[in-house]
Design an enzyme around this catalytic site. Sequence first.
Site, PDB file in Angstrom:
ATOM      1  N   ASP A 193       0.252 115.304  47.848  1.00 53.56           N
ATOM      2  CA  ASP A 193       0.936 114.152  48.035  1.00 53.56           C
ATOM      3  C   ASP A 193       0.387 113.044  47.246  1.00 53.56           C
ATOM      4  O   ASP A 193      -0.701 112.672  47.847  1.00 53.56           O
ATOM      5  CB  ASP A 193       1.298 114.025  49.490  1.00 53.56           C
ATOM      6  CG  ASP A 193       2.450 112.894  49.508  1.00 53.56           C
ATOM      7  OD1 ASP A 193       2.415 112.103  48.711  1.00 53.56           O
ATOM      8  OD2 ASP A 193       3.214 112.936  50.507  1.00 53.56           O
ATOM      9  N   TYR A 247      12.415 100.400  41.696  1.00 54.65           N
ATOM     10  CA  TYR A 247      11.814 101.601  40.531  1.00 54.65           C
ATOM     11  C   TYR A 247      11.281 100.837  39.447  1.00 54.65           C
ATOM     12  O   TYR A 247      10.341 101.204  38.842  1.00 54.65           O
ATOM     13  CB  TYR A 247      12.981 102.537  40.180  1.00 54.65           C
ATOM     14  CG  TYR A 247      12.726 103.513  39.104  1.00 54.65           C
ATOM     15  CD1 TYR A 247      12.038 104.571  39.485  1.00 54.65           C
ATOM     16  CD2 TYR A 247      13.097 103.278  37.676  1.00 54.65           C
ATOM     17  CE1 TYR A 247      11.707 105.627  38.702  1.00 54.65           C
ATOM     18  CE2 TYR A 247      12.771 104.500  36.839  1.00 54.65           C
ATOM     19  CZ  TYR A 247      12.135 105.588  37.293  1.00 54.65           C
ATOM     20  OH  TYR A 247      11.613 106.634  36.357  1.00 54.65           O
ATOM     21  N   ILE A 266       9.880 116.681  33.872  1.00 54.72           N
ATOM     22  CA  ILE A 266       9.038 116.337  32.679  1.00 54.72           C
ATOM     23  C   ILE A 266       7.514 116.948  32.958  1.00 54.72           C
ATOM     24  O   ILE A 266       6.754 117.161  31.948  1.00 54.72           O
ATOM     25  CB  ILE A 266       8.979 114.753  32.718  1.00 54.72           C
ATOM     26  CG1 ILE A 266      10.395 114.405  32.300  1.00 54.72           C
ATOM     27  CG2 ILE A 266       8.071 114.029  31.817  1.00 54.72           C
ATOM     28  CD1 ILE A 266      10.559 112.597  32.207  1.00 54.72           C
ATOM     29  N   ARG A 298       7.922 120.453  38.211  1.00 52.25           N
ATOM     30  CA  ARG A 298       9.445 120.554  37.768  1.00 52.25           C
ATOM     31  C   ARG A 298       9.463 119.540  36.810  1.00 52.25           C
ATOM     32  O   ARG A 298       8.655 118.520  36.488  1.00 52.25           O
ATOM     33  CB  ARG A 298      10.438 120.693  38.660  1.00 52.25           C
ATOM     34  CG  ARG A 298      10.236 119.425  39.693  1.00 52.25           C
ATOM     35  CD  ARG A 298      11.316 119.865  40.898  1.00 52.25           C
ATOM     36  NE  ARG A 298      10.956 118.745  41.993  1.00 52.25           N
ATOM     37  CZ  ARG A 298      11.886 117.722  42.092  1.00 52.25           C
ATOM     38  NH1 ARG A 298      12.688 117.619  41.201  1.00 52.25           N
ATOM     39  NH2 ARG A 298      11.735 116.690  43.136  1.00 52.25           N
TER      40      ARG A 298
HETATM   41  P1  NDP Z   1      11.620 114.984  38.989  1.00 52.53           P
HETATM   42  O1  NDP Z   1      12.460 114.499  40.264  1.00 52.53           O
HETATM   43  O2  NDP Z   1      12.239 116.324  38.107  1.00 52.53           O
HETATM   44  O3  NDP Z   1      10.284 115.352  39.326  1.00 52.53           O
HETATM   45  C1  NDP Z   1       9.471 114.605  40.040  1.00 52.53           C
HETATM   46  C2  NDP Z   1       8.024 115.062  40.177  1.00 52.53           C
HETATM   47  O4  NDP Z   1       7.281 114.101  40.916  1.00 52.53           O
HETATM   48  C3  NDP Z   1       8.140 116.174  41.283  1.00 52.53           C
HETATM   49  O5  NDP Z   1       7.090 117.337  40.845  1.00 52.53           O
HETATM   50  C4  NDP Z   1       7.814 115.789  42.564  1.00 52.53           C
HETATM   51  O6  NDP Z   1       7.274 116.849  43.459  1.00 52.53           O
HETATM   52  C5  NDP Z   1       6.734 114.803  42.192  1.00 52.53           C
HETATM   53  N1  NDP Z   1       6.449 113.819  43.173  1.00 52.53           N
HETATM   54  C6  NDP Z   1       7.373 112.900  43.588  1.00 52.53           C
HETATM   55  N2  NDP Z   1       6.936 112.256  44.619  1.00 52.53           N
HETATM   56  C7  NDP Z   1       5.599 112.811  44.896  1.00 52.53           C
HETATM   57  C8  NDP Z   1       4.426 112.686  45.851  1.00 52.53           C
HETATM   58  N3  NDP Z   1       4.685 111.677  46.764  1.00 52.53           N
HETATM   59  N4  NDP Z   1       3.370 113.218  45.648  1.00 52.53           N
HETATM   60  C9  NDP Z   1       3.465 114.399  44.841  1.00 52.53           C
HETATM   61  N5  NDP Z   1       4.330 114.683  43.860  1.00 52.53           N
HETATM   62  C10 NDP Z   1       5.494 113.823  44.152  1.00 52.53           C
HETATM   63  O7  NDP Z   1      11.680 113.865  37.722  1.00 52.53           O
HETATM   64  P2  NDP Z   1      11.336 113.585  36.322  1.00 52.53           P
HETATM   65  O8  NDP Z   1      10.921 115.064  35.690  1.00 52.53           O
HETATM   66  O9  NDP Z   1      12.752 113.264  35.743  1.00 52.53           O
HETATM   67  O10 NDP Z   1      10.475 112.512  36.378  1.00 52.53           O
HETATM   68  C11 NDP Z   1       8.754 112.693  35.783  1.00 52.53           C
HETATM   69  C12 NDP Z   1       8.485 111.171  35.663  1.00 52.53           C
HETATM   70  O11 NDP Z   1       9.238 110.621  34.676  1.00 52.53           O
HETATM   71  C13 NDP Z   1       8.585 110.218  36.927  1.00 52.53           C
HETATM   72  O12 NDP Z   1       7.706 109.378  37.038  1.00 52.53           O
HETATM   73  C14 NDP Z   1       9.956 109.432  36.550  1.00 52.53           C
HETATM   74  O13 NDP Z   1       9.997 108.366  37.176  1.00 52.53           O
HETATM   75  C15 NDP Z   1       9.731 109.306  35.109  1.00 52.53           C
HETATM   76  N6  NDP Z   1      11.015 109.092  34.375  1.00 52.53           N
HETATM   77  C16 NDP Z   1      12.197 110.066  34.472  1.00 52.53           C
HETATM   78  C17 NDP Z   1      13.171 109.773  33.740  1.00 52.53           C
HETATM   79  C18 NDP Z   1      14.477 110.745  33.523  1.00 52.53           C
HETATM   80  O14 NDP Z   1      15.583 110.028  33.180  1.00 52.53           O
HETATM   81  N7  NDP Z   1      14.366 111.908  34.133  1.00 52.53           N
HETATM   82  C19 NDP Z   1      13.433 108.379  33.054  1.00 52.53           C
HETATM   83  C20 NDP Z   1      12.287 107.563  32.811  1.00 52.53           C
HETATM   84  C21 NDP Z   1      11.054 107.935  33.594  1.00 52.53           C
HETATM   85  P3  NDP Z   1       8.176 117.549  44.524  1.00 52.53           P
HETATM   86  O15 NDP Z   1       8.969 118.589  43.782  1.00 52.53           O
HETATM   87  O16 NDP Z   1       7.450 117.930  45.511  1.00 52.53           O
HETATM   88  O17 NDP Z   1       9.381 116.461  44.880  1.00 52.53           O
END
Ligand code: NDP
Length: 234
Positions: free
Chosen positions: A48, A140, A14, A12
């Site tokens: 994970d 963070y 980015i 999901r």
């Molecule tokens: P989302 O919350 O939409 O997606 C996060 C993703 O990371 C999901 O696929 C989630 O899986 C996965 N994830 C989290 N923890 C784990 C884990 N322990 N093991 C495996 N997968 C994991 O966030 P974004 O798409 O917004 O974020 C993507 C990246 O971009 C992140 O690193 C975030 O910090 C960074 N970012 C985002 C910003 C924003 O404004 N949206 C701004 C700056 C940076 P699951 O579906 O299982 O939870």
Amino acid sequence: MSRSVFITGGNRGIGLATARVFAAQGDKVTVTYRSGEPPEGLFAVRCDVTDPAAVRRAADEARSQFGPIQVLVSNAGITRDQLLVGMEDDDFRSVIETNLMSGVTVAKEVVPDMLKARWGRVVFMTSMSALAGAPGQTNYAASKAGLIGFGRSLAREVGKRNVTVNMVSPGLIETDMVKDVTDARREHVLGQTSLFRAGRPDEVAHVVRFLASEEASYVTAGIIPVTGGLGVGH
Ligand code: NDP
């Protein structure tokens, strides 16, 4: 050229948008997902990223499906926002584990493929918070700033083998991650952008695609902002 691309957190937000962009240009994409359903039309492996054994299994599955990994997008991440004085230690630790340590684990697992092939692209998803700081995000911002130092050092280690390492630094992007941001905070952040709007996941994805391309061959150790102008000067 179709490459073997490995994207963490690709179910999901980015990560998924990035996977779709790579797949659309013909790359062989593996996404990892932790919970929920795997995304349609993509090769997906449950993993994970805080579990090194699971990361190894996922990388092995990607290799058996598509061959050695050539492009890594370390994207999985979480927030546990809280002012420091009220923050549980566990909320600090889990953010460091997920955002910083997972980048280390995944890179350690995958970069040897690239060194062997004498070609590779690594992209870490960091954040403007790492550079500008943000209230409620000491955990963070520390995790994402750690990724920058890690990535820049790794870039120096692997550059001779034609492997580049870059950091993408998004601002406020419309995904589940920011759905709990208050209206006041959102207004404050977007008011500091030049475009006066939040970004879309695909707008980050295309920057990642470029950094992973042949055309980006002389770009390494970079921090590329995708912020609509937020944080200019950082
Ligand atoms: P989302 O919350 O939409 O997606 C996060 C993703 O990371 C999901 O696929 C989630 O899986 C996965 N994830 C989290 N923890 C784990 C884990 N322990 N093991 C495996 N997968 C994991 O966030 P974004 O798409 O917004 O974020 C993507 C990246 O971009 C992140 O690193 C975030 O910090 C960074 N970012 C985002 C910003 C924003 O404004 N949206 C701004 C700056 C940076 P699951 O579906 O299982 O939870």
